[in-house]
Design a protein around this motif. Structure first.
Motif, PDB file in Angstrom:
ATOM      1  N   ALA A  61       0.844  -1.285  -0.130  1.00 18.17           N
ATOM      2  CA  ALA A  61       0.109   0.061  -0.144  1.00 18.17           C
ATOM      3  C   ALA A  61       0.800   1.277   0.320  1.00 18.17           C
ATOM      4  N   CYS A  62       1.856   1.162   0.799  1.00 23.67           N
ATOM      5  CA  CYS A  62       3.090   2.422   0.825  1.00 23.67           C
ATOM      6  C   CYS A  62       3.345   2.552  -0.654  1.00 23.67           C
ATOM      7  N   GLY A  63       3.932   1.487  -1.291  1.00 26.47           N
ATOM      8  CA  GLY A  63       4.395   1.650  -2.715  1.00 26.47           C
ATOM      9  C   GLY A  63       3.489   2.135  -3.551  1.00 26.47           C
ATOM     10  N   GLU A  64       2.204   1.821  -3.484  1.00 31.12           N
ATOM     11  CA  GLU A  64       1.201   2.647  -4.350  1.00 31.12           C
ATOM     12  C   GLU A  64       1.296   4.088  -4.367  1.00 31.12           C
ATOM     13  N   LEU A  65       1.601   4.497  -3.233  1.00 33.72           N
ATOM     14  CA  LEU A  65       1.411   6.126  -2.937  1.00 33.72           C
ATOM     15  C   LEU A  65       2.764   6.465  -2.725  1.00 33.72           C
ATOM     16  N   SER A  66       3.868   5.711  -2.878  1.00 33.54           N
ATOM     17  CA  SER A  66       5.253   6.370  -2.961  1.00 33.54           C
ATOM     18  C   SER A  66       5.611   6.794  -1.157  1.00 33.54           C
ATOM     19  N   ILE A  67       4.866   6.063  -0.366  1.00 30.44           N
ATOM     20  CA  ILE A  67       5.308   6.501   1.018  1.00 30.44           C
ATOM     21  C   ILE A  67       6.171   5.715   1.575  1.00 30.44           C
ATOM     22  N   PRO A  68       7.046   6.156   2.316  1.00 24.91           N
ATOM     23  CA  PRO A  68       8.283   5.422   2.925  1.00 24.91           C
ATOM     24  C   PRO A  68       7.631   4.786   4.482  1.00 24.91           C
ATOM     25  N   LEU A  69       8.030   3.729   4.551  1.00 24.08           N
ATOM     26  CA  LEU A  69       7.514   2.949   5.872  1.00 24.08           C
ATOM     27  C   LEU A  69       8.874   2.722   6.595  1.00 24.08           C
ATOM     28  N   ILE A  70       8.583   2.980   7.958  1.00 25.68           N
ATOM     29  CA  ILE A  70       9.449   2.761   9.214  1.00 25.68           C
ATOM     30  C   ILE A  70       9.003   1.490   9.859  1.00 25.68           C
ATOM     31  N   HIS A  71       9.781   0.741   9.944  1.00 26.85           N
ATOM     32  CA  HIS A  71       9.293  -0.691  10.731  1.00 26.85           C
ATOM     33  C   HIS A  71      10.184  -1.150  11.829  1.00 26.85           C
ATOM     34  N   LEU A  72       9.580  -1.774  12.896  1.00 22.10           N
ATOM     35  CA  LEU A  72      10.405  -2.086  13.917  1.00 22.10           C
ATOM     36  C   LEU A  72      10.551  -3.604  13.871  1.00 22.10           C
ATOM     37  N   SER A  73      11.859  -4.184  14.018  1.00 22.04           N
ATOM     38  CA  SER A  73      12.251  -5.802  14.176  1.00 22.04           C
ATOM     39  C   SER A  73      13.091  -5.772  15.102  1.00 22.04           C
ATOM     40  N   SER A  74      13.608  -6.941  15.499  1.00 20.88           N
ATOM     41  CA  SER A  74      14.099  -7.580  16.717  1.00 20.88           C
ATOM     42  C   SER A  74      15.679  -7.946  16.885  1.00 20.88           C
ATOM     43  N   ASP A  75      16.291  -8.154  17.836  1.00 24.74           N
ATOM     44  CA  ASP A  75      17.490  -8.821  18.206  1.00 24.74           C
ATOM     45  C   ASP A  75      17.329 -10.548  17.852  1.00 24.74           C
ATOM     46  N   TYR A  76      15.988 -10.895  18.046  1.00 24.60           N
ATOM     47  CA  TYR A  76      15.876 -12.605  17.947  1.00 24.60           C
ATOM     48  C   TYR A  76      15.987 -12.982  16.608  1.00 24.60           C
ATOM     49  N   VAL A  77      16.376 -11.963  15.469  1.00 22.68           N
ATOM     50  CA  VAL A  77      16.517 -12.302  14.268  1.00 22.68           C
ATOM     51  C   VAL A  77      17.820 -13.121  14.305  1.00 22.68           C
ATOM     52  N   PHE A  78      18.638 -12.815  15.368  1.00 23.75           N
ATOM     53  CA  PHE A  78      19.797 -13.462  15.433  1.00 23.75           C
ATOM     54  C   PHE A  78      20.332 -14.824  16.297  1.00 23.75           C
ATOM     55  N   ASP A  79      21.101 -15.696  16.187  1.00 23.60           N
ATOM     56  CA  ASP A  79      21.088 -16.830  16.931  1.00 23.60           C
ATOM     57  C   ASP A  79      21.945 -16.830  18.437  1.00 23.60           C
ATOM     58  N   GLY A  80      22.597 -15.640  18.473  1.00 24.10           N
ATOM     59  CA  GLY A  80      23.115 -15.394  19.872  1.00 24.10           C
ATOM     60  C   GLY A  80      24.336 -15.909  20.371  1.00 24.10           C
ATOM     61  N   HIS A  81      25.115 -16.317  19.040  1.00 25.89           N
ATOM     62  CA  HIS A  81      26.347 -16.866  19.276  1.00 25.89           C
ATOM     63  C   HIS A  81      27.540 -16.005  19.427  1.00 25.89           C
ATOM     64  N   TYR A  82      27.280 -14.676  18.974  1.00 25.46           N
ATOM     65  CA  TYR A  82      28.331 -13.595  18.533  1.00 25.46           C
ATOM     66  C   TYR A  82      28.185 -12.852  19.643  1.00 25.46           C
ATOM     67  N   GLU A  83      29.083 -12.926  20.696  1.00 28.27           N
ATOM     68  CA  GLU A  83      29.287 -12.264  21.833  1.00 28.27           C
ATOM     69  C   GLU A  83      29.635 -10.766  21.898  1.00 28.27           C
ATOM     70  N   LEU A 108      14.250  -0.655  11.803  1.00 31.30           N
ATOM     71  CA  LEU A 108      14.965  -0.497  13.262  1.00 31.30           C
ATOM     72  C   LEU A 108      14.892  -1.745  13.859  1.00 31.30           C
ATOM     73  N   ARG A 109      16.065  -2.421  14.098  1.00 28.58           N
ATOM     74  CA  ARG A 109      16.076  -3.612  15.133  1.00 28.58           C
ATOM     75  C   ARG A 109      16.126  -3.123  16.521  1.00 28.58           C
ATOM     76  N   VAL A 110      15.435  -3.503  17.665  1.00 25.67           N
ATOM     77  CA  VAL A 110      15.424  -3.076  19.108  1.00 25.67           C
ATOM     78  C   VAL A 110      15.515  -4.137  19.783  1.00 25.67           C
ATOM     79  N   SER A 111      15.720  -4.156  21.053  1.00 29.76           N
ATOM     80  CA  SER A 111      15.983  -5.311  21.949  1.00 29.76           C
ATOM     81  C   SER A 111      15.165  -5.015  23.480  1.00 29.76           C
ATOM     82  N   TRP A 112      14.805  -6.038  24.048  1.00 26.99           N
ATOM     83  CA  TRP A 112      14.355  -6.016  25.202  1.00 26.99           C
ATOM     84  C   TRP A 112      13.546  -4.862  25.638  1.00 26.99           C
ATOM     85  N   VAL A 113      12.562  -4.461  25.010  1.00 26.86           N
ATOM     86  CA  VAL A 113      11.580  -3.312  25.352  1.00 26.86           C
ATOM     87  C   VAL A 113      11.009  -3.341  26.613  1.00 26.86           C
ATOM     88  N   PHE A 114      11.228  -2.390  27.293  1.00 23.40           N
ATOM     89  CA  PHE A 114      10.433  -2.186  28.654  1.00 23.40           C
ATOM     90  C   PHE A 114       9.447  -0.831  28.470  1.00 23.40           C
TER      91      PHE A 114
END
Ligand code: NDP
Ligand code: TDO
Length: 310
Positions: free
Chosen positions: A98-120, A156-162
């Protein structure tokens, strides 16, 4: 006629407006003359309904859409994968199209949980995503569908939201501390707690720069500064809350995640490196400890509104 970016408010449309990040973003932008805001809860805009999404965008023609919705119940996602992917992936595609139809940019939230957590040492934006559970996988697929559908996006990937809103670790720890003499907290998973109001600050700073001509699209990381564990965070919650009331809890016991058990596997270390956001937008990390003190103060000042048992 040319558009004057400095005097024309940026019209933003916020989805999921009564969730943690949606609420604080709405608060941060409502009285800022830079913005003109339309904020929808799921009752007014169900983003899994493609026609409704298109209708709302046609009606309001925002300059930017900010999607703060999410199926965030990490354990429940394992048994409710259909609902989880419907919101975290398919509905993101609805918005992107829908944003594409109207040339509107989209800001979207994602998560640290896309990673496997082995990289300290922490994850950068281009590090290999390897989600361990269905929640993380659905967030990754949501990211991928957005990248494929709409070039002008910012993830924007974020983590542990409180925050003082809804179900989160801070509020759960506080509730337990009021009701129980002994509570346990995992001391073997590392991450960075991040306040929803601080994420709102970051999104506001990003939007202001985008609206003034920055073309910094792509994927970014943000989390508050200082790595900790659920145990370290709970200690800080108890200390901050102890300034306001005598809590029932007498003992905080460190425990391993495997002893706690859960349906979903979670990353052992999901620290997000945030230097790209600093380099591209000049946005710095704030320490979660000061954010927590402010959030606990807000919790106690508006105890009725922020009813922890609700
Ligand atoms: N919470 C966290 O620790 C983290 C969150 N994130 C991501 O950040 C984003 C925001 O998270 P957070 O603020 O915690 O989320 P919340 O769960 O607090 O809020 C999500 C909001 O989305 C709404 N919603 C649910 N389904 C729909 C729908 N079909 N259409 C429109 N709105 C809907 C919910 O409404 P209702 O309550 O009525 O269901 C709720 O108000 C999500 O994308 C999440 O994945 C990333 C990392 C960590
Ligand atoms: C039940 C219990 C769990 N734990 C630990 C185990 C586990 O690591 C964690 C589970 O708490 P939560 O449910 O808040 O954690 P979780 O749902 O894994 O939180 C995640 O949510 C999603 C949406 C994200 O994107 C992530 O960034 C992250 O915030 O807490 C304790 O420390 N003490 C307890 O009593």
């Amino acid at each position: 006629m040319t558009q004057d970016f400095l005097t024309t408010p940026a019209k933003i449309l916020i989805t999921g407006a009564d969730g943690q990040i949606g609420y604080f973003l709405n608060q941060a932008t409502q009285n800022d003359p830079f913005f003109s805001v339309v904020a929808f809860t799921d009752a007014k805009l169900d983003i899994s309904n493609r026609q409704q999404v298109q209708k709302r965008l046609d009606e309001h023609l925002p300059d930017y859409v900010i999607n703060t919705t999410g199926f965030n119940a990490v354990d429940q996602a394992e048994a409710q994968s259909e609902r989880c992917y419907a919101l975290n992936r398919d509905a993101v595609e609805n918005l992107a199209m829908a944003c594409g139809e109207l040339s509107i940019p989209l800001i979207h939230l994602s998560s640290d949980y896309v990673f496997d957590g082995h990289y300290e040492s922490g994850y950068k934006e281009d590090d290999q995503a390897r989600p361990l559970g269905l929640y993380g996988d659905s967030k990754w697929e949501g990211e991928e569908v957005l990248r494929a559908t709409l070039p002008r996006h910012l993830i924007l990937r974020v983590s542990w939201v409180f925050s003082t809103i809804g179900d989160n670790f801070m509020r759960r720890a506080l509730l337990q501390a009021r009701q129980e003499e002994e509570i346990v907290a995992a001391d073997d998973r590392r991450g960075c707690p991040t306040s929803a109001s601080d994420i709102a600050r970051v999104i506001v700073a990003i939007l202001k720069q985008l609206h003034n001509g920055a073309e910094n699209w792509g994927t970014y990381h943000y989390c508050c500064a200082e790595i900790t564990t659920r145990y370290g965070f709970t200690e800080a919650v108890l200390a901050a809350a102890g300034q306001y009331e005598k809590l029932k809890v007498e003992k905080l016991i460190p425990i391993s995640s495997s002893e706690l058990g859960s349906d979903a596997e979670r990353p052992a270390s999901s620290v997000l490196v945030c230097t790209k956001l600093l380099n591209h937008f000049g946005i710095r990390q704030l320490p979660w400890r000061s954010q927590l003190v402010a959030m606990i103060r807000e919790q106690y000042q508006n105890e009725e509104i922020n009813d922890i048992t609700a």
